[in-house]
Design a protein around this motif. Structure first.
Motif, PDB file in Angstrom:
ATOM      1  N   VAL A  22       0.835  -1.199   0.000  1.00 13.13           N
ATOM      2  CA  VAL A  22       0.000   0.000   0.000  1.00 13.13           C
ATOM      3  C   VAL A  22       0.872   1.252   0.000  1.00 13.13           C
ATOM      4  O   VAL A  22       0.596   2.219  -0.722  1.00 13.13           O
ATOM      5  N   ALA A  23       1.926   1.255   0.783  1.00  8.15           N
ATOM      6  CA  ALA A  23       2.835   2.407   0.811  1.00  8.15           C
ATOM      7  C   ALA A  23       3.496   2.601  -0.549  1.00  8.15           C
ATOM      8  O   ALA A  23       3.634   3.729  -1.024  1.00  8.15           O
ATOM      9  N   ASP A  24       3.891   1.512  -1.198  1.00  8.03           N
ATOM     10  CA  ASP A  24       4.497   1.604  -2.526  1.00  8.03           C
ATOM     11  C   ASP A  24       3.506   2.169  -3.530  1.00  8.03           C
ATOM     12  O   ASP A  24       3.870   3.004  -4.366  1.00  8.03           O
ATOM     13  N   ALA A  25       2.270   1.736  -3.457  1.00  8.27           N
ATOM     14  CA  ALA A  25       1.246   2.255  -4.367  1.00  8.27           C
ATOM     15  C   ALA A  25       1.014   3.747  -4.133  1.00  8.27           C
ATOM     16  O   ALA A  25       0.863   4.511  -5.089  1.00  8.27           O
ATOM     17  N   ALA A  26       1.022   4.173  -2.882  1.00 10.59           N
ATOM     18  CA  ALA A  26       0.829   5.592  -2.578  1.00 10.59           C
ATOM     19  C   ALA A  26       1.974   6.431  -3.118  1.00 10.59           C
ATOM     20  O   ALA A  26       1.759   7.512  -3.682  1.00 10.59           O
ATOM     21  N   VAL A  27       3.187   5.943  -2.983  1.00  7.68           N
ATOM     22  CA  VAL A  27       4.346   6.671  -3.504  1.00  7.68           C
ATOM     23  C   VAL A  27       4.271   6.757  -5.025  1.00  7.68           C
ATOM     24  O   VAL A  27       4.573   7.795  -5.616  1.00  7.68           O
ATOM     25  N   THR A  28       3.838   5.680  -5.669  1.00 10.43           N
ATOM     26  CA  THR A  28       3.699   5.694  -7.122  1.00 10.43           C
ATOM     27  C   THR A  28       2.662   6.715  -7.568  1.00 10.43           C
ATOM     28  O   THR A  28       2.875   7.439  -8.542  1.00 10.43           O
ATOM     29  N   VAL A  29       1.544   6.797  -6.857  1.00 10.64           N
ATOM     30  CA  VAL A  29       0.507   7.772  -7.206  1.00 10.64           C
ATOM     31  C   VAL A  29       1.028   9.196  -7.050  1.00 10.64           C
ATOM     32  O   VAL A  29       0.819  10.045  -7.921  1.00 10.64           O
ATOM     33  N   VAL A  30       1.733   9.458  -5.974  1.00 10.06           N
ATOM     34  CA  VAL A  30       2.279  10.809  -5.758  1.00 10.06           C
ATOM     35  C   VAL A  30       3.302  11.145  -6.831  1.00 10.06           C
ATOM     36  O   VAL A  30       3.295  12.259  -7.374  1.00 10.06           O
ATOM     37  N   ALA A  31       4.174  10.204  -7.167  1.00  8.73           N
ATOM     38  CA  ALA A  31       5.182  10.466  -8.197  1.00  8.73           C
ATOM     39  C   ALA A  31       4.539  10.725  -9.549  1.00  8.73           C
ATOM     40  O   ALA A  31       4.970  11.618 -10.292  1.00  8.73           O
ATOM     41  N   THR A  33       1.527  11.942 -10.036  1.00  7.31           N
ATOM     42  CA  THR A  33       0.877  13.252  -9.947  1.00  7.31           C
ATOM     43  C   THR A  33       1.881  14.375 -10.126  1.00  7.31           C
ATOM     44  O   THR A  33       1.613  15.353 -10.837  1.00  7.31           O
ATOM     45  N   VAL A  34       3.040  14.252  -9.540  1.00 11.95           N
ATOM     46  CA  VAL A  34       4.072  15.277  -9.679  1.00 11.95           C
ATOM     47  C   VAL A  34       4.549  15.349 -11.126  1.00 11.95           C
ATOM     48  O   VAL A  34       4.740  16.435 -11.674  1.00 11.95           O
ATOM     49  N   LYS A  35       4.714  14.194 -11.763  1.00 13.61           N
ATOM     50  CA  LYS A  35       5.168  14.166 -13.154  1.00 13.61           C
ATOM     51  C   LYS A  35       4.150  14.841 -14.069  1.00 13.61           C
ATOM     52  O   LYS A  35       4.510  15.635 -14.928  1.00 13.61           O
ATOM     53  N   VAL A  36       2.866  14.540 -13.879  1.00 15.84           N
ATOM     54  CA  VAL A  36       1.822  15.151 -14.702  1.00 15.84           C
ATOM     55  C   VAL A  36       1.774  16.652 -14.451  1.00 15.84           C
ATOM     56  O   VAL A  36       1.643  17.440 -15.383  1.00 15.84           O
ATOM     57  N   GLY A  37       1.889  17.045 -13.197  1.00 18.68           N
ATOM     58  CA  GLY A  37       1.895  18.478 -12.872  1.00 18.68           C
ATOM     59  C   GLY A  37       3.055  19.203 -13.524  1.00 18.68           C
ATOM     60  O   GLY A  37       2.901  20.310 -14.035  1.00 18.68           O
ATOM     61  N   ALA A  38       4.216  18.581 -13.555  1.00 20.68           N
ATOM     62  CA  ALA A  38       5.379  19.197 -14.198  1.00 20.68           C
ATOM     63  C   ALA A  38       5.159  19.338 -15.694  1.00 20.68           C
ATOM     64  O   ALA A  38       5.545  20.350 -16.299  1.00 20.68           O
ATOM     65  N   LYS A  39       4.530  18.349 -16.318  1.00 20.30           N
ATOM     66  CA  LYS A  39       4.245  18.439 -17.753  1.00 20.30           C
ATOM     67  C   LYS A  39       3.259  19.565 -18.040  1.00 20.30           C
ATOM     68  O   LYS A  39       3.403  20.283 -19.025  1.00 20.30           O
ATOM     69  N   VAL A  40       2.253  19.733 -17.185  1.00 20.56           N
ATOM     70  CA  VAL A  40       1.276  20.808 -17.382  1.00 20.56           C
ATOM     71  C   VAL A  40       1.949  22.166 -17.252  1.00 20.56           C
ATOM     72  O   VAL A  40       1.720  23.065 -18.059  1.00 20.56           O
ATOM     73  N   VAL A  41       2.798  22.317 -16.257  1.00 20.17           N
ATOM     74  CA  VAL A  41       3.512  23.592 -16.076  1.00 20.17           C
ATOM     75  C   VAL A  41       4.431  23.846 -17.266  1.00 20.17           C
ATOM     76  O   VAL A  41       4.494  24.962 -17.783  1.00 20.17           O
ATOM     77  N   GLY A  42       5.116  22.807 -17.732  1.00 21.30           N
ATOM     78  CA  GLY A  42       5.995  22.966 -18.897  1.00 21.30           C
ATOM     79  C   GLY A  42       5.225  23.359 -20.135  1.00 21.30           C
ATOM     80  O   GLY A  42       5.656  24.221 -20.906  1.00 21.30           O
ATOM     81  N   ALA A  43       4.064  22.763 -20.346  1.00 20.68           N
ATOM     82  CA  ALA A  43       3.237  23.109 -21.504  1.00 20.68           C
ATOM     83  C   ALA A  43       2.736  24.540 -21.389  1.00 20.68           C
ATOM     84  O   ALA A  43       2.697  25.274 -22.383  1.00 20.68           O
ATOM     85  N   THR A  44       2.372  24.961 -20.189  1.00 20.19           N
ATOM     86  CA  THR A  44       1.902  26.333 -19.986  1.00 20.19           C
ATOM     87  C   THR A  44       3.010  27.331 -20.284  1.00 20.19           C
ATOM     88  O   THR A  44       2.776  28.362 -20.922  1.00 20.19           O
ATOM     89  N   VAL A  45       4.211  27.034 -19.875  1.00 15.89           N
ATOM     90  CA  VAL A  45       5.351  27.921 -20.148  1.00 15.89           C
ATOM     91  C   VAL A  45       5.614  27.980 -21.650  1.00 15.89           C
ATOM     92  O   VAL A  45       5.865  29.057 -22.196  1.00 15.89           O
ATOM     93  N   ASP A  46       5.523  26.834 -22.331  1.00 18.19           N
ATOM     94  CA  ASP A  46       5.739  26.814 -23.777  1.00 18.19           C
ATOM     95  C   ASP A  46       4.692  27.654 -24.509  1.00 18.19           C
ATOM     96  O   ASP A  46       5.009  28.406 -25.426  1.00 18.19           O
TER      97      ASP A  46
END
Length: 60
Positions: A22-31, A33-46
């Motif tokens: 369960v802890a591994d699954a939670a870490v995967t979900v957070v990672a 989410t962070v990756k998707v958020g970074a892509k959205v911010v990068g696209a917004t900057v572009d």
């Protein structure tokens, strides 16, 4: 006596594995989410940079 002790200890070991899973699954979900958020911010900057280039004009 040994069989009873073994029978009592096995479920404890299994639940520990479940906690780790369960802890591994939670870490995967957070990672993810962070990756998707970074892509959205990068696209917004572009998009913002493209808008500034369109308004100001190219370097040509």
């Amino acid at each position: 006596m040994r069989l009873a002790l073994f029978t009592l200890c096995v479920p404890l070991l299994c639940s520990g594995c479940a906690v780790v899973a369960v802890a591994d699954a939670a870490v995967t979900v957070v990672a993810t989410t962070v990756k998707v958020g970074a892509k959205v911010v990068g696209a917004t900057v572009d998009v913002g940079a493209a808008g500034v280039k369109a308004v100001v004009g190219g370097g040509d």
